[in-house]
Design a protein around this motif. Sequence first.
Motif, PDB file in Angstrom:
ATOM      1  N   ASP A   1       0.797  -1.217   0.000  1.00 14.16           N
ATOM      2  CA  ASP A   1       0.000   0.000   0.000  1.00 14.16           C
ATOM      3  C   ASP A   1       0.834   1.274   0.000  1.00 14.16           C
ATOM      4  O   ASP A   1       0.315   2.355   0.285  1.00 14.16           O
ATOM      5  CB  ASP A   1      -0.952   0.008   1.197  1.00 14.16           C
ATOM      6  CG  ASP A   1      -0.213  -0.038   2.541  1.00 14.16           C
ATOM      7  OD1 ASP A   1       1.011  -0.269   2.541  1.00 14.16           O
ATOM      8  OD2 ASP A   1      -0.865   0.167   3.581  1.00 14.16           O
ATOM      9  N   SER A   2       2.135   1.169  -0.297  1.00 20.20           N
ATOM     10  CA  SER A   2       2.953   2.373  -0.394  1.00 20.20           C
ATOM     11  C   SER A   2       4.198   2.062  -1.216  1.00 20.20           C
ATOM     12  O   SER A   2       4.580   0.894  -1.360  1.00 20.20           O
ATOM     13  CB  SER A   2       3.356   2.879   0.993  1.00 20.20           C
ATOM     14  OG  SER A   2       4.469   2.166   1.487  1.00 20.20           O
TER      15      SER A   2
ATOM     16  N   ARG B   1       8.122  15.666 -11.451  1.00 20.09           N
ATOM     17  CA  ARG B   1       7.684  14.309 -11.117  1.00 20.09           C
ATOM     18  C   ARG B   1       8.001  13.375 -12.263  1.00 20.09           C
ATOM     19  O   ARG B   1       8.062  13.768 -13.436  1.00 20.09           O
ATOM     20  CB  ARG B   1       6.178  14.279 -10.837  1.00 20.09           C
ATOM     21  CG  ARG B   1       5.349  14.826 -11.977  1.00 20.09           C
ATOM     22  CD  ARG B   1       3.863  14.727 -11.711  1.00 20.09           C
ATOM     23  NE  ARG B   1       3.402  13.347 -11.702  1.00 20.09           N
ATOM     24  CZ  ARG B   1       2.123  12.989 -11.774  1.00 20.09           C
ATOM     25  NH1 ARG B   1       1.183  13.917 -11.845  1.00 20.09           N
ATOM     26  NH2 ARG B   1       1.777  11.723 -11.772  1.00 20.09           N
TER      27      ARG B   1
ATOM     28  N   GLU C   1       8.608   7.016 -11.272  1.00 22.19           N
ATOM     29  CA  GLU C   1       7.188   7.359 -11.404  1.00 22.19           C
ATOM     30  C   GLU C   1       6.521   7.595 -10.056  1.00 22.19           C
ATOM     31  O   GLU C   1       5.393   8.108  -9.992  1.00 22.19           O
ATOM     32  CB  GLU C   1       6.438   6.255 -12.163  1.00 22.19           C
ATOM     33  CG  GLU C   1       6.289   4.935 -11.429  1.00 22.19           C
ATOM     34  CD  GLU C   1       7.495   4.019 -11.597  1.00 22.19           C
ATOM     35  OE1 GLU C   1       7.371   2.826 -11.264  1.00 22.19           O
ATOM     36  OE2 GLU C   1       8.557   4.483 -12.058  1.00 22.19           O
ATOM     37  N   HIS C   2       7.203   7.244  -8.957  1.00 18.11           N
ATOM     38  CA  HIS C   2       6.665   7.463  -7.618  1.00 18.11           C
ATOM     39  C   HIS C   2       7.342   8.646  -6.900  1.00 18.11           C
ATOM     40  O   HIS C   2       7.104   8.843  -5.712  1.00 18.11           O
ATOM     41  CB  HIS C   2       6.862   6.203  -6.765  1.00 18.11           C
ATOM     42  CG  HIS C   2       6.017   5.046  -7.209  1.00 18.11           C
ATOM     43  ND1 HIS C   2       4.652   4.995  -7.014  1.00 18.11           N
ATOM     44  CD2 HIS C   2       6.350   3.892  -7.849  1.00 18.11           C
ATOM     45  CE1 HIS C   2       4.185   3.863  -7.507  1.00 18.11           C
ATOM     46  NE2 HIS C   2       5.182   3.175  -8.015  1.00 18.11           N
TER      47      HIS C   2
ATOM     48  N   ASP D   1       1.850   7.711  -4.281  1.00 12.66           N
ATOM     49  CA  ASP D   1       1.161   6.621  -4.959  1.00 12.66           C
ATOM     50  C   ASP D   1      -0.233   7.109  -5.321  1.00 12.66           C
ATOM     51  O   ASP D   1      -0.466   8.322  -5.374  1.00 12.66           O
ATOM     52  CB  ASP D   1       1.144   5.348  -4.097  1.00 12.66           C
ATOM     53  CG  ASP D   1       0.581   5.581  -2.699  1.00 12.66           C
ATOM     54  OD1 ASP D   1      -0.250   6.502  -2.539  1.00 12.66           O
ATOM     55  OD2 ASP D   1       0.958   4.850  -1.769  1.00 12.66           O
ATOM     56  N   SER D   2      -1.164   6.222  -5.542  1.00 16.32           N
ATOM     57  CA  SER D   2      -2.484   6.630  -6.017  1.00 16.32           C
ATOM     58  C   SER D   2      -3.333   7.292  -4.945  1.00 16.32           C
ATOM     59  O   SER D   2      -4.349   7.923  -5.266  1.00 16.32           O
ATOM     60  CB  SER D   2      -3.233   5.420  -6.575  1.00 16.32           C
ATOM     61  OG  SER D   2      -3.419   4.441  -5.559  1.00 16.32           O
ATOM     62  N   SER D   3      -2.951   7.174  -3.682  1.00 10.94           N
ATOM     63  CA  SER D   3      -3.781   7.732  -2.613  1.00 10.94           C
ATOM     64  C   SER D   3      -3.038   8.677  -1.675  1.00 10.94           C
ATOM     65  O   SER D   3      -3.676   9.456  -0.964  1.00 10.94           O
ATOM     66  CB  SER D   3      -4.395   6.598  -1.780  1.00 10.94           C
ATOM     67  OG  SER D   3      -3.376   5.827  -1.160  1.00 10.94           O
TER      68      SER D   3
ATOM     69  N   GLN E   1      -3.495  16.322  -7.557  1.00  7.47           N
ATOM     70  CA  GLN E   1      -3.536  14.905  -7.916  1.00  7.47           C
ATOM     71  C   GLN E   1      -4.668  14.142  -7.234  1.00  7.47           C
ATOM     72  O   GLN E   1      -4.787  12.929  -7.395  1.00  7.47           O
ATOM     73  CB  GLN E   1      -2.187  14.243  -7.567  1.00  7.47           C
ATOM     74  CG  GLN E   1      -1.000  14.870  -8.266  1.00  7.47           C
ATOM     75  CD  GLN E   1      -1.108  14.814  -9.768  1.00  7.47           C
ATOM     76  OE1 GLN E   1      -1.466  13.780 -10.339  1.00  7.47           O
ATOM     77  NE2 GLN E   1      -0.797  15.928 -10.436  1.00  7.47           N
ATOM     78  N   LYS E   2      -5.457  14.871  -6.438  1.00  8.11           N
ATOM     79  CA  LYS E   2      -6.591  14.278  -5.708  1.00  8.11           C
ATOM     80  C   LYS E   2      -6.137  13.139  -4.788  1.00  8.11           C
ATOM     81  O   LYS E   2      -6.775  12.081  -4.697  1.00  8.11           O
ATOM     82  CB  LYS E   2      -7.673  13.811  -6.680  1.00  8.11           C
ATOM     83  CG  LYS E   2      -8.201  14.936  -7.577  1.00  8.11           C
ATOM     84  CD  LYS E   2      -9.376  14.484  -8.413  1.00  8.11           C
ATOM     85  CE  LYS E   2      -9.830  15.578  -9.380  1.00  8.11           C
ATOM     86  NZ  LYS E   2     -10.110  16.869  -8.724  1.00  8.11           N
ATOM     87  N   LEU E   3      -5.025  13.364  -4.121  1.00  8.40           N
ATOM     88  CA  LEU E   3      -4.515  12.391  -3.156  1.00  8.40           C
ATOM     89  C   LEU E   3      -5.200  12.618  -1.805  1.00  8.40           C
ATOM     90  O   LEU E   3      -5.400  13.752  -1.383  1.00  8.40           O
ATOM     91  CB  LEU E   3      -2.999  12.534  -3.003  1.00  8.40           C
ATOM     92  CG  LEU E   3      -2.185  12.398  -4.293  1.00  8.40           C
ATOM     93  CD1 LEU E   3      -0.697  12.567  -4.008  1.00  8.40           C
ATOM     94  CD2 LEU E   3      -2.458  11.056  -4.969  1.00  8.40           C
TER      95      LEU E   3
END
Length: 395
Positions: free
Chosen positions: A26-27, A212, A256-257, A278-280, A312-314
Amino acid sequence: MAFDVKFHSQFSAFDAAQWNALSSIDSPFLRAEFLSALEESECVGKKTGWLPHHVGVYEDSRLIAAMPGYIKLDSYGEYVFDHAWANAYFQHGLNYYPKWISAIPFTPVPGNRLLIQTGVDSAEVFESINLALQSLATKNISSTHVLFPHSPDLLATCSNFLLRKSVQFHWHNYHYQSFADFLGALTSRKRKSIRKTRRQLHAQGISISRYRGEEITQSHMAFFYQCYRQTYLKRSGHDGYLTRSFFNQIYHSMREHILIVEATLAGNPIASSLFFFDSSGLYGRYWGCVKHIEELHFECCYFQGIEFAIEQKLATFNPGTQGEHKILRGFEPTFCYSLHWLFHPEFSRAVSQFLIREKGTVETYFEQAKMVLPYNESMKDHLICNTGNSRNGPK
């Protein structure tokens, strides 16, 4: 069901694709690219006090679960402070080190520590791991520790582990559409203060840029490492826990991270901060400068991160451990956890009593920190309505 549990002294014993396929990663810090880079760049290993001792759980030779793990010869780079426990062991003629920990070296970021394949019974897997950890007592290991588990509930069900609470400060994205939207949630005084600080930096001729993924060049990374190294030399008298080789490796394997924030003055870089995402979530990790400018740290490490997270809507932004100054910049107190299993029964009882007393102090501090958050009354009402949500974990 019986599983085959093995300890591995090198991360290369795992197939990277199989490791990354474990669904509970998750990370970025749990990815094979990050953990292998630590070992291959010798940030962990014989000369560091972090000896790799990872757990792999297999069914028919197929990796179905794992825990990143290390034999520790000291307590440096963990951010869960147990030096007093080590001293107590020493005073009684016993060795606290070596100990085994499941953690990400030098990275106090909450995340899953039991990585497991979808559909596999986690309780059964951990029961097998628990038996394997117990066997470490016969190898002069004093204790086992699980640091910053994202959700300690499963691991805490094992009666051998003692639960410890601590506090970090995280920013949460309440569906902000812009940085101005975030500022609108603050008190008028704090909102004006942040705007004034940003104007002053701009008036001094300071430019801030974010890079990024593929936008990051080797020059950006080289300057960042110069800043990182200088920060540690000034603060601690050494070059830092992470080597130039490590940063080079993650630049090539997981760019990419990565997010880099760089400040320039008259076209010359003067400060740099490095984040992972990441995505969140966004994770602020390291910062440094070659020219001190008042308030520049807060801009590069906090406000630029908040802006990026909103764009990024994190959902969350974890800027790093400690630092009460984060509260007045909108970072909320958040409980973090660690789990501890001391094999010596008398010391286990003593630490258990200590943790009961410490828990009250930590919870009082948490409540006091909430009282000084800089949000306006409307936002505070919203936060009160969300008190006790899942991100704060078990009571």
